[in-house]
Motif scaffolding. Structure first.
Motif, PDB file in Angstrom:
ATOM      1  N   VAL A   1       0.839  -1.196   0.000  1.00 49.09           N
ATOM      2  CA  VAL A   1       0.000   0.000   0.000  1.00 49.09           C
ATOM      3  C   VAL A   1       0.876   1.248   0.000  1.00 49.09           C
ATOM      4  O   VAL A   1       0.630   2.190  -0.757  1.00 49.09           O
ATOM      5  N   LYS A   2       1.912   1.250   0.830  1.00 51.91           N
ATOM      6  CA  LYS A   2       2.810   2.409   0.862  1.00 51.91           C
ATOM      7  C   LYS A   2       3.486   2.610  -0.492  1.00 51.91           C
ATOM      8  O   LYS A   2       3.635   3.742  -0.948  1.00 51.91           O
ATOM      9  N   ALA A   3       3.877   1.527  -1.128  1.00 49.20           N
ATOM     10  CA  ALA A   3       4.498   1.629  -2.452  1.00 49.20           C
ATOM     11  C   ALA A   3       3.509   2.162  -3.477  1.00 49.20           C
ATOM     12  O   ALA A   3       3.878   2.922  -4.373  1.00 49.20           O
ATOM     13  N   ALA A   4       2.245   1.786  -3.348  1.00 49.58           N
ATOM     14  CA  ALA A   4       1.224   2.264  -4.282  1.00 49.58           C
ATOM     15  C   ALA A   4       0.899   3.735  -4.040  1.00 49.58           C
ATOM     16  O   ALA A   4       0.560   4.466  -4.963  1.00 49.58           O
ATOM     17  N   GLN A   5       1.017   4.187  -2.800  1.00 47.30           N
ATOM     18  CA  GLN A   5       0.686   5.568  -2.470  1.00 47.30           C
ATOM     19  C   GLN A   5       1.793   6.546  -2.837  1.00 47.30           C
ATOM     20  O   GLN A   5       1.535   7.716  -3.062  1.00 47.30           O
ATOM     21  N   HIS A   6       3.020   6.072  -2.877  1.00 46.97           N
ATOM     22  CA  HIS A   6       4.162   6.959  -3.137  1.00 46.97           C
ATOM     23  C   HIS A   6       4.965   6.408  -4.310  1.00 46.97           C
ATOM     24  O   HIS A   6       5.531   5.319  -4.234  1.00 46.97           O
ATOM     25  N   SER A   7       5.039   7.184  -5.378  1.00 52.69           N
ATOM     26  CA  SER A   7       5.710   6.711  -6.587  1.00 52.69           C
ATOM     27  C   SER A   7       7.208   6.481  -6.372  1.00 52.69           C
ATOM     28  O   SER A   7       7.812   5.658  -7.043  1.00 52.69           O
ATOM     29  N   ASP A   8       7.817   7.189  -5.431  1.00 53.90           N
ATOM     30  CA  ASP A   8       9.251   7.033  -5.184  1.00 53.90           C
ATOM     31  C   ASP A   8       9.505   6.288  -3.873  1.00 53.90           C
ATOM     32  O   ASP A   8      10.484   6.539  -3.185  1.00 53.90           O
ATOM     33  N   TYR A   9       8.626   5.366  -3.533  1.00 56.97           N
ATOM     34  CA  TYR A   9       8.760   4.645  -2.273  1.00 56.97           C
ATOM     35  C   TYR A   9      10.039   3.820  -2.226  1.00 56.97           C
ATOM     36  O   TYR A   9      10.731   3.777  -1.217  1.00 56.97           O
ATOM     37  N   GLU A  10      10.380   3.178  -3.340  1.00 53.78           N
ATOM     38  CA  GLU A  10      11.594   2.364  -3.391  1.00 53.78           C
ATOM     39  C   GLU A  10      12.838   3.238  -3.170  1.00 53.78           C
ATOM     40  O   GLU A  10      13.740   2.872  -2.430  1.00 53.78           O
ATOM     41  N   GLY A  11      12.867   4.394  -3.807  1.00 52.99           N
ATOM     42  CA  GLY A  11      13.980   5.321  -3.602  1.00 52.99           C
ATOM     43  C   GLY A  11      14.071   5.795  -2.164  1.00 52.99           C
ATOM     44  O   GLY A  11      15.169   5.948  -1.613  1.00 52.99           O
ATOM     45  N   HIS A  12      12.915   6.020  -1.546  1.00 54.99           N
ATOM     46  CA  HIS A  12      12.878   6.428  -0.141  1.00 54.99           C
ATOM     47  C   HIS A  12      13.479   5.341   0.760  1.00 54.99           C
ATOM     48  O   HIS A  12      14.271   5.639   1.660  1.00 54.99           O
ATOM     49  N   LEU A  13      13.125   4.076   0.499  1.00 59.27           N
ATOM     50  CA  LEU A  13      13.682   2.981   1.291  1.00 59.27           C
ATOM     51  C   LEU A  13      15.191   2.866   1.092  1.00 59.27           C
ATOM     52  O   LEU A  13      15.940   2.648   2.053  1.00 59.27           O
TER      53      LEU A  13
END
Length: 165
Positions: free
Chosen positions: A146-158
C-alpha cells in the motif's frame, strides 16, 4: 435493475458471473448517456446493492477498469446526466474488491501488477464513501504494498534510508 439490486448472495454471484451486473452498468451508468435523475439514482442504488454482494473478481476488475476515479470533493450524485463517476458507487466497488480478495487472495497480485492498486489510491480525496472503500481495499494488502502504491518514489525512499544508516 430490481433483480440486480434485490438479489441474495447466490443470485448476486450468478448475476455477476453471467455478466448481467457488468451489462447493467454498461447500459446505464457507464454508457455516458444523459440519464434522468430518477434513472441515475435507481441505477446507482441497484449497482451499489449488487456490488455489496459481488465477489466475482473478473466482473469487479472489468468494472474498475471501465470507471474513472471520482473527482475530488463532494459531488451531487443525483445531478442531471450524472455518470458512474461518483464516490458512492466507486466506494462500493472498492469494498467489493476487498471482499473478493478476502475470498481469494491470489487476485491481489493480478490487481497490483496491473497498476490498479496505485490507481485506486486516487480515490483518497473523493469523499467519505470512496475513502471508506479505499481503506477496506488497502486493508486487504500488506502495508508495504500500500505504501508503495501511495508513493511513486517509495523504493527510492527505502534505499535512501539504507544509505543514511
Amino acid at each position: 435493475l430490481g433483480s440486480i439490486g434485490g438479489a441474495g448472495p447466490e443470485g448476486a454471484a450468478a448475476l455477476a458471473s453471467s455478466g448481467a451486473l457488468l451489462a447493467m452498468a454498461r447500459s446505464t451508468l457507464l454508457s455516458r448517456r444523459k440519464l434522468s435523475r430518477t434513472t441515475a439514482a435507481v441505477s446507482r442504488v441497484a449497482l451499489v446493492a449488487g456490488l455489496s454482494r459481488c465477489t466475482d473478481y473478473p466482473t469487479l476488475v472489468a468494472l474498475f477498469e471501465e470507471m474513472r476515479t471520482p473527482p475530488a470533493g463532494p459531488a451531487d450524485p443525483l445531478a442531471e446526466g450524472a455518470s458512474l463517476d461518483d464516490a458512492g458507487v466507486y466506494g462500493a466497488l472498492l469494498r467489493a474488491l476487498a471482499s473478493a480478495f478476502a475470498e481469494n487472495g491470489n487476485h491481489r497480485h493480478d490487481f497490483m501488477s496491473r497498476g490498479h492498486l496505485a490507481h485506486a489510491q486516487l480515490a483518497a480525496g473523493s469523499g467519505p464513501a470512496a475513502a471508506e472503500g479505499l481503506a477496506k481495499l488497502n486493508a486487504a494488502f500488506p502495508a508495504q504494498m500500500v505504501k508503495a502504491a501511495q508513493h511513486s518514489d517509495y523504493e527510492g525512499h527505502l534505499l535512501s534510508q539504507l544509505v543514511d544508516k
